[in-house]
Design an enzyme around this catalytic site. Structure first.
Site, PDB file in Angstrom:
ATOM      1  N   CYS A   7     -52.003 111.916 109.448  1.00  0.00           N
ATOM      2  CA  CYS A   7     -53.354 111.398 109.648  1.00  0.00           C
ATOM      3  C   CYS A   7     -53.945 110.846 108.355  1.00  0.00           C
ATOM      4  O   CYS A   7     -53.575 111.271 107.258  1.00  0.00           O
ATOM      5  CB  CYS A   7     -54.259 112.491 110.209  1.00  0.00           C
ATOM      6  N   ASP A 128     -58.249 123.409 114.825  1.00  0.00           N
ATOM      7  CA  ASP A 128     -58.414 123.139 113.401  1.00  0.00           C
ATOM      8  C   ASP A 128     -59.410 124.135 112.819  1.00  0.00           C
ATOM      9  O   ASP A 128     -60.077 124.884 113.540  1.00  0.00           O
ATOM     10  CB  ASP A 128     -58.924 121.698 113.209  1.00  0.00           C
TER      11      ASP A 128
END
Length: 208
Positions: A7, A128
Site C-alpha cells: 500500500c 488494523d
C-alpha cells in the site's frame, strides 16, 4: 494461499518495483492528510504503468461517497478500501453503484470491534490498529476464531510476517514495512513478496 498488498504507492519507481516483484494488490491512498497521499491524476498515470495481473485498490478515509464512486468509475482502481468511520450504508451504496468490491477497515482494540462488523456487506474486512498508517501492531490473538476471509494490517514487516500469516489472514497489507526513509524500497518489497510466496509453498495458507 495468502495474498499480499503493498500500500501507499506514489512514484514510478514504486510501480517498477511491484511490477518486478508482483504482489496481488497495491494501494493508492487518496486521503489528503496522509503522508502517502497521491492525487487522483497521478494515481491514474501510475495505474497505466501497473502490470495487469496486479489489482489496484483505492484507499479513502471518511471521503464523500460520491467522490469514491466517481474515482472508481474512472478506472483508477478496482477495489475501494474505506479506512475511516464509514457506515454500512456507505459500503452498500458504493457496491451497488459500481458493482465493484469494497474492503472496510476496522480498528481493533477488543473483540467487540470485530463483532460489530461481522454482518457487513463489505467483501472483506481489514483489521488494523487505529485508522491506518500507524505502523503499530494490535493484539492479533483477538482474531482467533474469525471465520471469514480478512486482510491484516498494522506494523507488519519481514520480522513478524510469519506470525501475521499464521493468523489465517486472506491477505497481509504492508506499507511502512517495505519502506526506507519514508519511500518504498524495492529490495524490501522483493523480500516480503518472496517470504509470502515461500509461506504458501510450505503449506501455510489463509482463509479462502
Amino acid at each position: 494461499m495468502p495474498k499480499i498488498k503493498i500500500c501507499g504507492l506514489r512514484r514510478a519507481e514504486d510501480v517498477a518495483a511491484v511490477n518486478q516483484y508482483p504482489p496481488d494488490y497495491i494501494g493508492f491512498v487518496f486521503a489528503e492528510d496522509r503522508k502517502r497521499y497521491i492525487p487522483p491524476e497521478e494515481a491514474m498515470a501510475l495505474r497505466r504503468m501497473l502490470a495487469p495481473e496486479i489489482t489496484a485498490v483505492g484507499v479513502f478515509v471518511n471521503a464523500d461517497t460520491d467522490f469514491v464512486i466517481a474515482l472508481m468509475r474512472e478506472g483508477i482502481f478496482e477495489i475501494a478500501q474505506l479506512h475511516g468511520q464509514e457506515s454500512e450504508e456507505q459500503v452498500r451504496r458504493i457496491k451497488e453503484s459500481t458493482g465493484k468490491p469494497v474492503i472496510k477497515a476496522v480498528s481493533v482494540k477488543t473483540t467487540a470491534d470485530i463483532d460489530a462488523w461481522r454482518g457487513s456487506s463489505a467483501d472483506y474486512l481489514l483489521f488494523d490498529n487505529g485508522i491506518g498508517g500507524t505502523g503499530r501492531q494490535f493484539d492479533w490473538s483477538l482474531l482467533r476464531g474469525y471465520e471469514k476471509p480478512f486482510f491484516l494490517a498494522g506494523g507488519i514487516n519481514s520480522a513478524n510476517l510469519s506470525s501475521a500469516l499464521a493468523t489465517g489472514a486472506y491477505a497481509v497489507d504492508i506499507s511502512g514495512g517495505v519502506e526506507t526513509d519514508g519511500y518504498k524500497d524495492a529490495a524490501k518489497i522483493a523480500e516480503t513478496v518472496r517470504l509470502v510466496r515461500a509461506y504458501s509453498a510450505s503449506g501455510g495458507g489463509g482463509k479462502e
